[in-house]
Design a protein around this motif. Structure first.
Motif, short mmCIF file in Angstrom:
data_model
loop_
_atom_site.label_atom_id
_atom_site.label_comp_id
_atom_site.label_asym_id
_atom_site.label_seq_id
_atom_site.Cartn_x
_atom_site.Cartn_y
_atom_site.Cartn_z
N ASN A 300 0.89 -1.22 -0.19
CA ASN A 300 0.02 -0.03 -0.14
C ASN A 300 0.99 1.09 -0.15
O ASN A 300 0.58 2.19 -0.70
N ASN A 304 1.16 3.94 -2.97
CA ASN A 304 0.86 5.49 -2.62
C ASN A 304 1.82 6.24 -3.09
O ASN A 304 1.89 7.23 -3.71
N GLN A 307 2.06 6.56 -6.96
CA GLN A 307 0.91 7.24 -7.29
C GLN A 307 1.25 9.06 -7.10
O GLN A 307 0.40 9.52 -7.85
N LYS A 353 -7.82 10.71 -4.65
CA LYS A 353 -7.69 10.15 -5.99
C LYS A 353 -8.90 10.01 -6.67
O LYS A 353 -10.16 9.69 -6.27
N GLY A 362 -6.40 1.59 1.58
CA GLY A 362 -4.92 1.50 1.70
C GLY A 362 -4.47 1.69 3.13
O GLY A 362 -3.85 0.63 3.67
MG LIG Z 1 -3.38 3.67 -1.42
#
Ligand SMILES: [Mg+2]
Ligand SMILES: Nc1ncnc2c1ncn2[C@@H]1O[C@H](COP(=O)(O)OP(=O)(O)OP(=O)(O)O)[C@@H](O)[C@H]1O
Length: 410
Positions: A300, A304, A307, A353, A362
């Motif tokens: 997770n 992240n 991202q 998001k 997450g």
């Molecule tokens: Mg996440």
């Protein structure tokens, strides 16, 4: 004048009956045959409430015959009864027998509320169990969802080595035909009447078939193919480790950095085009944990971090430890987190998001996993510069004495 017949002395003294009148729960004075010799006002009120026209004798009938026999035998009996099978009321009855065996008494306590509390407690317990199993399902589906999200990347990771192993096999097939043709030439020459006369022919065949090149290339092809197969095996193994989940999994000493690297392997395809990776690992002792769940946390955090990086950036993985704890940090040079979002980061369903990209679970799930391990996740972040998520875990779980092999370097 001779005295007339005197009334028999009462079985229970007036003092005892008076004392019972001062208490607010039902008390009955009986003989060994269950005949009522006295009852306080609370007993009469209860008999009235239960529809027995205030007759306390009806209350005595609540004690089953066999239990009354037990009372006479052992001197006491306690039981819980319901006035009727459908009644919400529950009564706890205490019966005692005096040492003279002739006098018995009965005290009743209304425990309906206690029963209600017990029922509420059991309901709460069932809810907690349901929540625990839902959380487990959630964890598993989040895992499966992240695997789904990663499937394309993983397929690509597997496809790559499979691709070159396949093409290597084609080349190896050509090479083996050439080598077999040459072997055939040698065989012909060796068994001819004049082997030396074939020397030139063999030499030409050897050149035509490019055998010198084949001999140079063959070991590379074989080791490259073997490496490809090993990579596929590793990815499949990592996926298997990752997808394991279970209520009965025991906490075991595990190598966290190895887990981090395996997890990185799974997400690497998503990261490699935009991320430069730095590792600053300090070797760690084995840490008592549920390895597949901790890998879920790493996954997770890595997702992240990836991202958060829009175009190109850096992810730094680092580790460290002291006597009690180990830590692993994941630092990205991504967008950073605004101060007003910090307090919501670990809330379920908090996401910034777009729909379809993030569910906001997450970090909530990671928080739960780390808390279960008696650890914590520290976050520092600056908007526009990046964020660091630091997972701190105790080397040994509290409440357990020293166990096996917890100090091998990882
Ligand atoms: Mg996440
Ligand atoms: N490394 C990070 N950099 C910047 N923001 C982050 C970072 N990690 C988390 N966040 C912020 O915290 C939010 C919650 O993160 P979390 O991982 O719980 O959910 P998500 O990534 O949005 O969705 P999911 O993980 O369920 O796919 C994110 O939407 C993002 O706004």
């Amino acid at each position: 004048m001779s005295p007339g017949p005197t009334a028999p002395a009462p079985l229970w003294s007036a003092d005892a009956i008076w004392a019972a009148s001062t208490v607010h729960f039902p008390v009955l004075f009986l003989d060994a045959d269950r005949k009522v010799h006295g009852a306080n006002a609370a007993a009469c009120a209860l008999a009235e409430k239960l529809g027995h026209s205030g007759d306390p004798a009806a209350l005595v009938a609540m004690v089953p015959d066999s239990d009354w026999a037990n009372l006479l035998l052992h001197g006491h009996w306690r039981g819980i009864v319901r006035p009727s099978p459908t009644a919400a009321m529950a009564l706890e009855i205490h019966c005692g027998r005096a040492p003279d065996s002739a006098r018995c008494f009965m005290v009743m306590v209304d425990i309906s509320e206690r029963g209600e509390r017990q029922r509420q407690y059991e309901e709460l317990q069932r809810t907690v169990d349901r929540l625990a199993s839902t959380q487990e399902q959630l964890l598993q589906s989040e895992k499966m969802a992240s695997i789904g999200q990663l499937a394309a990347g993983v397929a690509h990771e597997i496809n790559n080595p499979i691709g070159y192993v396949g093409s290597n096999l084609g080349t190896l097939q050509d090479y083996s035909s050439a080598l077999l043709a040459l072997v055939e030439k040698y065989h012909e020459a060796l068994f001819s009447d004049d082997p030396a006369a074939h020397r030139e022919d063999v030499q030409q065949a050897r050149q035509r078939l490019d055998v010198d090149y084949i001999i140079g290339d063959l070991p590379n092809l074989l080791s490259e193919s073997r490496e490809g197969i090993e990579r596929v095996t590793k990815i499949v193994q990592d996926l298997k480790d990752f997808s394991r989940v279970g209520r009965d999994q025991k906490m075991l000493p595990a190598d966290l950095l190895q887990g981090l690297d395996s997890t990185l392997n799974i997400v690497w395809n998503d990261l490699k085009y935009k991320v430069r990776l730095e590792k600053h690992y300090t070797s760690l002792p084995q840490v008592e944990c549920l390895p597949s769940e901790i890998n879920q946390v790493f996954l997770n955090l890595l997702l992240n971090a990836g991202q958060a990086i829009e175009q190109r950036g850096t992810i730094v993985l680092a580790s460290g430890c002291d006597e009690q704890d180990v830590w692993i940090s994941i630092t990205d040079s991504g967008c950073g987190i605004p101060p007003e979002s910090m307090q919501y980061l670990f809330d379920p369903f908090f996401t910034t998001k777009p729909i379809g990209r993030g569910t906001g679970l997450g970090l909530a799930i990671s928080y739960g996993i780390v808390a279960k391990h008696h650890g914590r996740i520290d976050v520092t972040s600056r908007v526009g510069q990046g964020s660091t998520f630091r997972v701190v875990l105790p080397i040994r779980q509290p409440g357990k004495e020293a166990d096996t092999g917890a100090d091998g370097a990882g």
